[in-house]
Design an enzyme around this catalytic site. Structure first.
Site, mmCIF file in Angstrom:
data_model
loop_
_atom_site.group_PDB
_atom_site.id
_atom_site.type_symbol
_atom_site.label_atom_id
_atom_site.label_comp_id
_atom_site.label_asym_id
_atom_site.label_seq_id
_atom_site.Cartn_x
_atom_site.Cartn_y
_atom_site.Cartn_z
ATOM 1 N N SER A 119 0.051 4.581 15.108
ATOM 2 C CA SER A 119 -1.248 3.908 15.056
ATOM 3 C C SER A 119 -2.006 4.300 13.814
ATOM 4 C CB SER A 119 -2.097 4.325 16.251
ATOM 5 O OG SER A 119 -1.395 4.202 17.427
ATOM 6 N N HIS A 140 3.422 -2.143 14.641
ATOM 7 C CA HIS A 140 2.398 -1.555 15.490
ATOM 8 C C HIS A 140 1.908 -2.530 16.556
ATOM 9 C CE1 HIS A 140 -1.850 0.075 16.145
ATOM 10 N NE2 HIS A 140 -1.001 0.810 16.828
ATOM 11 N N GLU A 152 0.881 -5.389 13.951
ATOM 12 C CA GLU A 152 0.640 -5.076 12.536
ATOM 13 C C GLU A 152 1.984 -4.640 11.928
ATOM 14 O OE1 GLU A 152 -3.981 -3.563 12.430
ATOM 15 O OE2 GLU A 152 -2.517 -2.187 13.263
ATOM 16 N N ASN A 190 -7.175 -0.326 14.340
ATOM 17 C CA ASN A 190 -7.602 1.005 14.784
ATOM 18 C C ASN A 190 -8.652 1.613 13.872
ATOM 19 O OD1 ASN A 190 -6.115 1.098 17.071
ATOM 20 N ND2 ASN A 190 -4.419 2.244 16.190
HETATM 21 N N1 CAA Z 1 0.953 -4.598 31.615
HETATM 22 C C1 CAA Z 1 1.364 -5.879 31.675
HETATM 23 N N2 CAA Z 1 0.538 -6.920 31.891
HETATM 24 C C2 CAA Z 1 -0.755 -6.639 32.098
HETATM 25 C C3 CAA Z 1 -1.264 -5.328 32.061
HETATM 26 C C4 CAA Z 1 -0.335 -4.288 31.816
HETATM 27 N N3 CAA Z 1 -0.728 -3.004 31.743
HETATM 28 N N4 CAA Z 1 -2.593 -5.369 32.287
HETATM 29 C C5 CAA Z 1 -2.919 -6.666 32.443
HETATM 30 N N5 CAA Z 1 -1.817 -7.432 32.325
HETATM 31 C C6 CAA Z 1 -1.737 -8.885 32.376
HETATM 32 C C7 CAA Z 1 -1.961 -9.397 33.750
HETATM 33 O O1 CAA Z 1 -0.743 -9.466 34.472
HETATM 34 C C8 CAA Z 1 -2.552 -10.742 33.484
HETATM 35 O O2 CAA Z 1 -1.513 -11.649 33.161
HETATM 36 P P1 CAA Z 1 -1.614 -13.178 33.548
HETATM 37 O O3 CAA Z 1 -2.864 -13.711 32.915
HETATM 38 O O4 CAA Z 1 -0.358 -13.751 32.958
HETATM 39 O O5 CAA Z 1 -1.661 -13.217 35.029
HETATM 40 C C9 CAA Z 1 -3.372 -10.556 32.211
HETATM 41 O O6 CAA Z 1 -2.826 -9.401 31.588
HETATM 42 C C10 CAA Z 1 -4.833 -10.341 32.489
HETATM 43 O O7 CAA Z 1 -4.946 -9.206 33.343
HETATM 44 P P2 CAA Z 1 -6.025 -9.024 34.488
HETATM 45 O O8 CAA Z 1 -6.454 -10.379 34.985
HETATM 46 O O9 CAA Z 1 -5.514 -8.046 35.483
HETATM 47 O O10 CAA Z 1 -7.181 -8.256 33.804
HETATM 48 P P3 CAA Z 1 -8.114 -8.676 32.644
HETATM 49 O O11 CAA Z 1 -8.361 -10.130 32.551
HETATM 50 O O12 CAA Z 1 -9.237 -7.759 32.830
HETATM 51 O O13 CAA Z 1 -7.292 -8.268 31.340
HETATM 52 C C11 CAA Z 1 -6.663 -6.780 29.648
HETATM 53 C C12 CAA Z 1 -6.797 -6.999 31.145
HETATM 54 C C13 CAA Z 1 -5.643 -7.758 29.093
HETATM 55 C C14 CAA Z 1 -6.169 -5.363 29.455
HETATM 56 C C15 CAA Z 1 -8.053 -7.048 28.970
HETATM 57 O O14 CAA Z 1 -9.021 -6.277 29.601
HETATM 58 C C16 CAA Z 1 -8.074 -6.732 27.486
HETATM 59 O O15 CAA Z 1 -7.698 -7.535 26.663
HETATM 60 N N6 CAA Z 1 -8.562 -5.514 27.151
HETATM 61 C C17 CAA Z 1 -8.636 -5.042 25.762
HETATM 62 C C18 CAA Z 1 -7.396 -4.244 25.481
HETATM 63 C C19 CAA Z 1 -7.385 -3.697 24.067
HETATM 64 O O16 CAA Z 1 -8.373 -3.635 23.356
HETATM 65 N N7 CAA Z 1 -6.195 -3.261 23.627
HETATM 66 C C20 CAA Z 1 -6.040 -2.664 22.319
HETATM 67 C C21 CAA Z 1 -6.271 -1.197 22.369
HETATM 68 S S1 CAA Z 1 -5.943 -0.438 20.807
HETATM 69 C C22 CAA Z 1 -4.290 -0.142 20.833
HETATM 70 O O17 CAA Z 1 -3.634 -0.273 21.807
HETATM 71 C C23 CAA Z 1 -3.672 0.282 19.555
HETATM 72 C C24 CAA Z 1 -3.483 1.728 19.411
HETATM 73 O O18 CAA Z 1 -2.692 2.081 18.562
HETATM 74 C C25 CAA Z 1 -4.231 2.685 20.117
#
Ligand code: CAA
Length: 517
Positions: A119, A140, A152, A190
């Site tokens: 990251s 990434h 990325e 990030n």
């Molecule tokens: N694994 C697989 N699928 C998942 C999941 C997981 N852990 N969590 C959620 N999903 C899927 C669900 O199955 C659902 O799929 P469908 O639409 O096909 O049914 C979809 O994602 C939406 O999930 P939910 O309805 O349960 O929940 P939500 O609408 O609240 O979405 C979320 C959950 C997608 C995580 C959303 O909250 C989101 O986009 N959050 C932001 C996440 C983010 O910012 N990620 C980047 C972090 S930085 C990083 O990761 C980089 C690094 O290097 C640190």
């Protein structure tokens, strides 16, 4: 070159998700972990995710077993010998990554591509330690890997020319959108996300707001899919801490300096969802934990009589009408004894002067409406240093009667939503100013990688450069933190009255401003 067989080294939350993404796209996956127990844990994460997709009707049982059958359990690094691409997803420590790359370098064919999911660490440093640095790139992914669309693709000065394009093609086959980036710490997403998350921990640590309110301010106030503290729990507090340490070492800006509370939580093993406890508490995927103060206050009754103090504009009239329709008696006369004095608050104006002028500052609460009075819209309840607990509770009751979501904020510049958002937008502007990335790339990265419904520059344009500038200036004046100093480019946009969307920022060369083409 078509990638058909891959190895995934490290099956933590992210690695298991990446293995799932490859297997779903029809690639053969060799899963490699340090020991059998770690491998078992990783596979159970993968299985839980596939079962969840089946229960939601996204996959059928046959597809589930086909996907699962594509994942083979590797018996150590030797099992990566025949793969076309190996990606490491091990903890964010250079010495561990280097060890993994040394092994992969030894066992994989010289044509195989070696990718790191780092990251923030330098891909160049990782590549430089290998025998064939030309084949090493960053690939990434974002958490949860099966859901977030951004990848990325990080190339270095050592990368062979064809390798980033092959990896970008692969990302497209996985259903992702690749963005080509250079090897700069934190890449795009990030470098912008982590200081914002860190700032949220700082607000919690200093008692500026509660964890629940900080998260609600981001979701209901900014429209982000998750609050910053819930997101830290998803990414992992330990991982986030490691990324911040790298960013801080690289750039030395105070906004990257990890909040002490983040260190303490990580040191205590409260590393987030994977540990069942981070900032919040979890049972499996569900948030649990003790009832928050907010929940306890939820049933507090609305006051019968309210004094309303505002600028006499349409916002005040609309609020007076809504309060009356909700059954409350409303007066504009400050001398009239009522249970609560509601001050209609403006984004960058202190509430205290109006509270003092009303003569009953202990009963005065600022009400800052983020998006009007539609049900579920967010209201910030602004507490001055003289507001009583009873009056805050009465204001919570009033907002509930109006059907508004609430957060509590101190009477400080930006209240809570602005305090989170303005410095985040300033960081985005500084990235453009420093030629780190374009506004369009930053918007795309945050939408595809972090689920932002609008990118930071779209948010900035919607809020108005002038309002963001005024908010930042007020924060800078109050705290003096360099990271709150408004970037000159923001001031220029505010002065010129132009949006960021669609504006290309090119450096002025010695012969004057650069022109396209
Ligand atoms: N694994 C697989 N699928 C998942 C999941 C997981 N852990 N969590 C959620 N999903 C899927 C669900 O199955 C659902 O799929 P469908 O639409 O096909 O049914 C979809 O994602 C939406 O999930 P939910 O309805 O349960 O929940 P939500 O609408 O609240 O979405 C979320 C959950 C997608 C995580 C959303 O909250 C989101 O986009 N959050 C932001 C996440 C983010 O910012 N990620 C980047 C972090 S930085 C990083 O990761 C980089 C690094 O290097 C640190």
């Amino acid at each position: 070159m078509e990638i058909r067989e891959v190895a995934v080294v490290g099956l933590g939350t992210m690695g298991a998700g990446i293995a799932e993404v490859f297997a779903r796209a029809g690639l053969g996956v060799t899963a490699i972990e340090a020991d059998a127990e770690a491998l078992r844990r990783g596979l159970s994460t993968l299985d839980a995710s596939l079962s969840r997709a089946v229960s939601r009707g996204k996959l059928d049982a046959r597809e589930q077993s086909e996907i699962r059958a594509r994942v083979r359990l590797g018996g150590g690094f030797a099992s990566a010998a025949g793969v076309d691409l190996a990606i490491e997803v091990v903890p964010e420590r250079l010495e561990i990554k280097r060890q993994v790359f040394a092994e992969l370098d030894r066992v994989c064919s010289p044509d195989a591509i070696l990718a790191t999911n780092t990251s923030s660490l330098s891909v160049t440093e990782i590549a430089a330690g290998t025998r064939h640095p030309g084949r090493v790139v960053g690939m990434h992914f974002f958490n949860p890997a099966p859901v977030m669309r951004l990848v990325e693709v990080v190339s270095t000065v050592l990368s062979r020319e064809d390798v980033p394009a092959i990896v970008a093609d692969l990302a497209r086959r996985l259903g992702k959108t690749p963005v080509q980036v250079g090897d700069r710490a934190g890449f795009i997403a990030n470098a912008l996300l982590l200081p914002y998350l860190n700032h949220a921990v700082g607000l919690l640590e200093t008692g500026y707001a509660t964890a629940a309110d900080i998260d609600t301010a981001a979701t209901a106030g900014i429209g982000l899919p998750m609050g910053p503290l819930a997101l830290l729990d998803l990414i992992g507090l330990d991982t986030s801490l490691s990324i911040l340490e790298v960013l801080y070492r690289e750039f030395g800006r105070p906004r990257y300096c990890p909040a002490p509370l983040l260190r303490r939580l990580a040191a205590a093993g409260r590393t987030g969802r994977k540990a069942g406890r981070g900032v919040h508490e979890y049972a499996g995927a569900r948030r649990t934990g003790p009832a928050s103060a907010e929940q306890n206050e939820a049933g507090y009754p609305a006051p019968d009589t309210v004094t309303l103090i505002g600028a006499g504009d349409e916002h005040e009239t609309a609020l007076a009408t809504a309060l009356a329709s909700a059954g409350m008696n409303v007066t504009r006369n400050a001398a009239h004894p009522t249970e609560l004095v509601v001050i209609v608050a403006e984004a960058s104006q202190q509430v205290l002067p109006a509270a003092l002028a009303a003569g009953r500052p202990d009963q005065a609460v600022g009400l800052h409406l983020l998006d009007g009075l539609a049900p579920g819209s967010l209201a910030e309840l602004v507490r001055t240093s003289l507001t009583s607990d009873k009056s805050m509770l009465a204001a919570v009751g009033l907002a509930a009667r109006l059907g508004l979501a609430v957060v509590r904020a101190p009477d400080r510049p930006g209240f809570l939503v602005g305090a989170l958002l303005y410095p985040h937008l300033a960081d985005a502007v500084r990235m453009v100013e420093d030629d780190y990335a374009t506004a369009a790339d930053i918007d795309a990265a945050m939408m595809l990688g972090c689920g932002y419904p609008q990118g930071p520059f779209q948010l900035l344009d919607a809020a108005g450069a002038t309002d963001v500038l005024v908010g930042l200036r007020a924060m800078y004046l109050a705290y003096g933190f360099p990271s709150f100093a408004p970037p000159p480019l923001l001031a220029e946009h505010a002065a010129a009255g132009i949006d960021f969307a669609g504006v290309g920022h090119r450096r002025a060369g010695p012969a004057g401003p650069a022109t396209a083409g």
